[in-house]
Design a protein around this motif. Sequence first.
Motif, PDB file in Angstrom:
ATOM      1  N   VAL A   1       0.856  -1.205   0.000  1.00  0.00           N
ATOM      2  CA  VAL A   1       0.000   0.000   0.000  1.00  0.00           C
ATOM      3  C   VAL A   1       0.887   1.249   0.000  1.00  0.00           C
ATOM      4  CG1 VAL A   1      -1.796   1.284   1.229  1.00  0.00           C
ATOM      5  CG2 VAL A   1      -1.856  -1.220   1.191  1.00  0.00           C
ATOM      6  N   TYR A   2       1.921   1.220   0.817  1.00  0.00           N
ATOM      7  CA  TYR A   2       2.844   2.362   0.840  1.00  0.00           C
ATOM      8  C   TYR A   2       3.515   2.546  -0.523  1.00  0.00           C
ATOM      9  CZ  TYR A   2       2.616   3.065   5.932  1.00  0.00           C
ATOM     10  OH  TYR A   2       2.205   3.362   7.200  1.00  0.00           O
ATOM     11  N   GLU A   3       3.866   1.436  -1.149  1.00  0.00           N
ATOM     12  CA  GLU A   3       4.539   1.532  -2.456  1.00  0.00           C
ATOM     13  C   GLU A   3       3.604   2.119  -3.516  1.00  0.00           C
ATOM     14  OE1 GLU A   3       7.836  -2.056  -1.971  1.00  0.00           O
ATOM     15  OE2 GLU A   3       5.893  -2.494  -2.878  1.00  0.00           O
TER      16      GLU A   3
ATOM     17  N   GLY B   1      10.571   6.472   3.737  1.00  0.00           N
ATOM     18  CA  GLY B   1      10.951   5.981   5.066  1.00  0.00           C
ATOM     19  C   GLY B   1      10.129   4.773   5.476  1.00  0.00           C
ATOM     20  N   LYS B   2       8.837   4.821   5.239  1.00  0.00           N
ATOM     21  CA  LYS B   2       7.945   3.704   5.617  1.00  0.00           C
ATOM     22  C   LYS B   2       8.321   2.442   4.846  1.00  0.00           C
ATOM     23  CE  LYS B   2       4.883   5.871   8.304  1.00  0.00           C
ATOM     24  NZ  LYS B   2       4.714   5.518   9.732  1.00  0.00           N
ATOM     25  N   ILE B   3       8.558   2.604   3.557  1.00  0.00           N
ATOM     26  CA  ILE B   3       8.875   1.437   2.715  1.00  0.00           C
ATOM     27  C   ILE B   3      10.197   0.809   3.167  1.00  0.00           C
ATOM     28  CG2 ILE B   3       9.493   0.745   0.364  1.00  0.00           C
ATOM     29  CD1 ILE B   3       7.487   3.006  -0.554  1.00  0.00           C
TER      30      ILE B   3
ATOM     31  N   GLY C   1      11.519  -2.645   2.147  1.00  0.00           N
ATOM     32  CA  GLY C   1      11.447  -2.351   0.723  1.00  0.00           C
ATOM     33  C   GLY C   1      12.564  -1.427   0.273  1.00  0.00           C
ATOM     34  N   GLU C   2      12.634  -1.195  -1.022  1.00  0.00           N
ATOM     35  CA  GLU C   2      13.652  -0.308  -1.574  1.00  0.00           C
ATOM     36  C   GLU C   2      12.983   0.807  -2.378  1.00  0.00           C
ATOM     37  OE1 GLU C   2      16.340  -2.600  -3.889  1.00  0.00           O
ATOM     38  OE2 GLU C   2      17.181  -3.646  -2.148  1.00  0.00           O
ATOM     39  N   VAL C   3      13.617   1.958  -2.362  1.00  0.00           N
ATOM     40  CA  VAL C   3      13.116   3.057  -3.188  1.00  0.00           C
ATOM     41  C   VAL C   3      14.297   3.700  -3.906  1.00  0.00           C
ATOM     42  CG1 VAL C   3      11.090   3.614  -1.777  1.00  0.00           C
ATOM     43  CG2 VAL C   3      13.288   4.662  -1.243  1.00  0.00           C
TER      44      VAL C   3
END
Lengths: 413, 376
Positions: free
Chosen positions: B175-177, B194-196, B201-203
């Motif tokens: 959902v964050y992604e 930050g949340k991911i 996860g990666e951004v």
Amino acid sequence: MKLARYTTILVAALLSALALSPAVAVAADWLQFRGSFGNGVAHDSQVPTEWDDERHIAWKAPLPGKGPASPIVVGENIVVTSSSGPQQEMLHVLCLDALTGEKRWERRFWATGRTLCHPTSANAAPTPASDGELIFAFFSSNDLVCLDLEGNLKWFRGLAYDYPKAGNDIGMASSPLVIGDTVVVQVENQGNSFAEGLDRETGLTKWHLDREPVSNWSSPMALRGASPEEDLVVLQSPDGVSTHDADTGEEFWKFDGECSSVPSLVCEQGVLYVPSQGMMALRPASEGGETDILWQASVAPGNASPLIFQDSLFVLNRGGVLTSSNAASGDVQWRLRLGGTFWASPVVAGSHLYFVNQEGKVFIVSTGGSEGEIVSEYELGETVLASPAVGDDALYIRSNGHLWKIAEPSAES
Amino acid sequence: MRGIFCCGVLAIVACATISTAAESQSVDSLLADIQAVGPLGEGHQTAISAWGKLAEMPGLTVPQVLAGMDGAGPLAQNWIRALAATVAEQAMDREGELPADELEAFVRNTEHAPRGRRLAFEYLTRQEPEKRDELLAGMLDDPSLELRRDAVQALVDHAEKLAEQDAQEEEVRKVYEKAFAAARDLDQIEQLAGKIKELGGEVDLPAHFGFVTDWMVIGPFDNTDREGFSKAYPPETEFNPDQEYAGKDGAVKWSPYESTDEHGLVNLNEHLVDEKQVVAYARAEWEIPDATEAEFRWGTVNATKVWLNGEPVAEHDVYHSGSNIDQYRSIVKLRPGKNVILVKVCQNEQTEPWTNRWEVQLRVCDELGTPVGQAP
């Protein structure tokens, strides 16, 4: 012709100073930055000197955004600006009922100029101004909004549309001045640097002065004449101080000297008390004459503007130390440590000085004795950058989140 | 006596005629008067008059007013926004509510100006809060940046609820992604990144923003007394990666610089020299398949000049007066294929510790902040 008129105005300013002195004026309104007289003094207002939460917090109203802008008092209306949004791009003008703190109306606008500013500041940094009928709300983004007291728009100017490089990204803060039919703004920065006089009714530019491209946050002030038509605009910049015709912007007099770019000068009885190399008291030159520098002292204000009251000059330095000097000689009378960082300029209500530091701590200082004395302190518990306003026996203080009214309980309550 | 009576009647008839004529001015023509306001107070007199007439026009609705934002510039949109507020207050006083169906139709019609739609959304959801989630569900790619922001925030709220209900981390992260992919405002992007990351996860922030990270850099050239800003050093007229030029402290030559900063910062003190009164140039190539209008957005505490394909874009002779991502914005026209971006970055003589920074960051995006083009 120009000089002759200027001499007349100077003489008139001296003669009229007593008549316009806040010491004798009845002024429940607080119409602009530092009040209707631009000096931070409301001698006739009686504000509590010891604050009790139950008795003296008349109301505390939430605000929709941030802002170092001071509230102003226009009759029964308290007008305050805020800015919000991810880029501080939403501009708010609020009108609250002075009696209850309830919102009478709010108008929002989108900024059209630069909105970046230091995280501690906000787009709503300049204090709005009023002539008692219209409100002129100015923002760091150089948007100037004119509304009537019912919230009806009269006009909207985006000065950054005219001068796209106007502004700086620390944030502009110079407050507008209403003088006669002219609204004066001082937009001095490294980009498009200027001062302008706009027609109060139409928002059209009456005059435009290019200024040195140097950052400046001080506000234009009025040097009062015998009649409103003879009032002069005083512009303080890092390279000096000048007086101008309010209708045309024509420069009458200029003092060349290094001045502070944050605290604003104060005019009192024809004398300009200027944050310049400490503090300097000078009388603008009349026809053919030289500027009369009355005295110069090393007492330097920090961010807060100086204040003149009962023949004394009060200056708050960067370290939070208050110095009282003899306004006629500049001689130091006493010093008093308050403590903290101050952005808010002090005000006088009754016979007391009111200071608020950045942490929201209020210091109430007696001016009566030979030494300064902190009569009481109060913690608001929120960051305060805005100068208080005084109106109708009440003190108004705004933080980034709230606006407080401090007053003695009314007879009905 | 009779003459006076006749004059009176004529005066009344004349007044009535004038009044009728005024009222007969259409809403559209009065809104057009407001739309015509321009820089330097252009059109103010007419707009002030039109605003007053519209504010007193019985039966005028908020959607009618908001439609005036279509095609209006930012100045006029503010005039119209204030009019909408006044008209809304009058309607609430008169009828106790605003026309919800009309407002919803207005919000859903993406032909209307984004700002007008967001205002309609605000009025509608203030009156009918239950409409909020329903409308925002389809607005992650809305042309209104404000509505898009609201839709992203709704997803953030949803993810937080999932987390509170002990949902699987992967479900929450997805959902964050989804919200991150749609986010265009800096604060939301940072928050979501930050949340991911917290959830494993990666951004790729530079890619999300569209920062230029692969540069060729040359300097220092001289900027004593700030004179270098207006002086055209050779990199402004030619590019030869093998050529040495006379710099401030000796010969200088182009060298590659790859920014690893999350915000694409080019740190010139680090790469070239920690020195005052100097000039550097950063050059990058940027590709796009078709000719496109885009924005250059850059941030710096230094004085800068920017060129695209040898043509000047903008210059800001401003030193150490604040900085942030997207501090300066200019609309540019990218040509198909390779484009060349050149940035001149000037450091001045100030000695305060906070004036030591000599750096720049630049991204290429559309008006919403979506990246446009890429490095070759």
